[in-house]
Design an enzyme around this catalytic site. Structure first.
Site, PDB file in Angstrom:
ATOM      1  N   ASP A 185       0.838  -1.201   0.000  1.00 58.97           N
ATOM      2  CA  ASP A 185       0.000   0.000   0.000  1.00 58.97           C
ATOM      3  C   ASP A 185       0.870   1.247   0.000  1.00 58.97           C
ATOM      4  O   ASP A 185       1.990   1.235   0.510  1.00 58.97           O
ATOM      5  CB  ASP A 185      -0.897   0.034   1.252  1.00 58.97           C
ATOM      6  CG  ASP A 185      -1.930  -1.080   1.264  1.00 58.97           C
ATOM      7  OD1 ASP A 185      -2.206  -1.665   0.200  1.00 58.97           O
ATOM      8  OD2 ASP A 185      -2.465  -1.360   2.360  1.00 58.97           O
ATOM      9  N   ARG A 186       0.319   2.309  -0.536  1.00 56.80           N
ATOM     10  CA  ARG A 186       1.056   3.580  -0.628  1.00 56.80           C
ATOM     11  C   ARG A 186       1.658   3.983   0.719  1.00 56.80           C
ATOM     12  O   ARG A 186       2.814   4.423   0.797  1.00 56.80           O
ATOM     13  CB  ARG A 186       0.115   4.689  -1.126  1.00 56.80           C
ATOM     14  CG  ARG A 186       0.797   6.040  -1.265  1.00 56.80           C
ATOM     15  CD  ARG A 186      -0.174   7.086  -1.770  1.00 56.80           C
ATOM     16  NE  ARG A 186      -0.845   7.764  -0.663  1.00 56.80           N
ATOM     17  CZ  ARG A 186      -1.714   8.758  -0.837  1.00 56.80           C
ATOM     18  NH1 ARG A 186      -2.051   9.153  -2.048  1.00 56.80           N
ATOM     19  NH2 ARG A 186      -2.267   9.335   0.200  1.00 56.80           N
TER      20      ARG A 186
END
Length: 215
Positions: free
Chosen positions: A62-63
């Site tokens: 995830d970012r």
């Protein structure tokens, strides 16, 4: 969660590189792959392509998650690694800081997950249509305010660790989706991919890659 994408600049730490594999320590706040639209074009993959033109995606973080991420440098490596992730032969360890004191020192969260369509990309627990999702955890240390835990995902669902910790009543600190009340109090989401074990595509030797948590 801020709508402005402002990824961190600077060198990407290379943990390992050979003729088949590239392993890096992804910084928090940087997309793994391009998002939709030119403003989300800057990502780990495109940055790595400048130095490693044959780099190929195998999995994502995830970012807002940092830590160990592996890429293939050949088509063979991408297929070999992809098959390991698919068959759950890789072993992943994460470190997280979560809200409150986890009473059990060790445990397993076994809750099926599915995308929360009206609120994409958020995921949610759904016992009717969710896909099997299992996370083991071990508390490293705990106070009344927060716990530091090691997380061992047995499956690789989107946002799995984040939703599972929320389901226990202990959301990851600084998580803009699942712990928004703490998001403004921390410089980032407190989730880091600390270790990845896999078999090398050339010869099958078991290898371990680690990156220390920056928090």
């Amino acid at each position: 969660m801020s709508d402005i994408y402002n990824p961190p600049m600077g060198e990407i730490p290379i943990l390992h590189a050979d003729h088949e594999l590239l392993v890096v320590d992804k910084p928090a706040g940087l997309l793994s792959v391009p998002g939709k639209g030119p403003e989300l074009a800057d990502c780990l993959l495109t940055r790595l392509e400048k130095a490693f033109p044959t780099v190929r995606l195998v999995h994502r973080l995830d970012r807002d998650t940092s830590g160990v991420m592996v890429f293939g440098l050949t088509a063979h490596a991408q297929r070999h690694l992809g098959a390991q992730f698919e068959a759950r032969k890789t072993k992943k360890t994460y470190i997280a800081r979560v809200a409150g004191r986890l009473e059990s020192k060790t445990g397993t969260v076994d809750l099926p997950l599915i995308v929360d369509w009206p609120n994409r990309p958020k995921q949610m627990v759904c016992h009717e249509t969710g896909k099997p999702s299992i996370t083991d955890y071990k508390v490293v240390k705990a106070s009344d305010e927060e716990s530091r835990v090691r997380l061992f995902p047995q499956t690789g669902r989107s946002h799995q660790l984040r939703v599972h910790m929320l389901a226990l009543g202990h959301p990851i600190l600084g998580d803009p989706f699942y712990g928004p009340e703490t998001a403004g109090q921390y410089p980032r989401m407190m989730l880091h991919a600390e270790e990845l074990r896999l078999n090398h595509p050339d010869g099958g030797l078991s290898q371990k890659f680690r990156a220390k948590a920056p928090f």
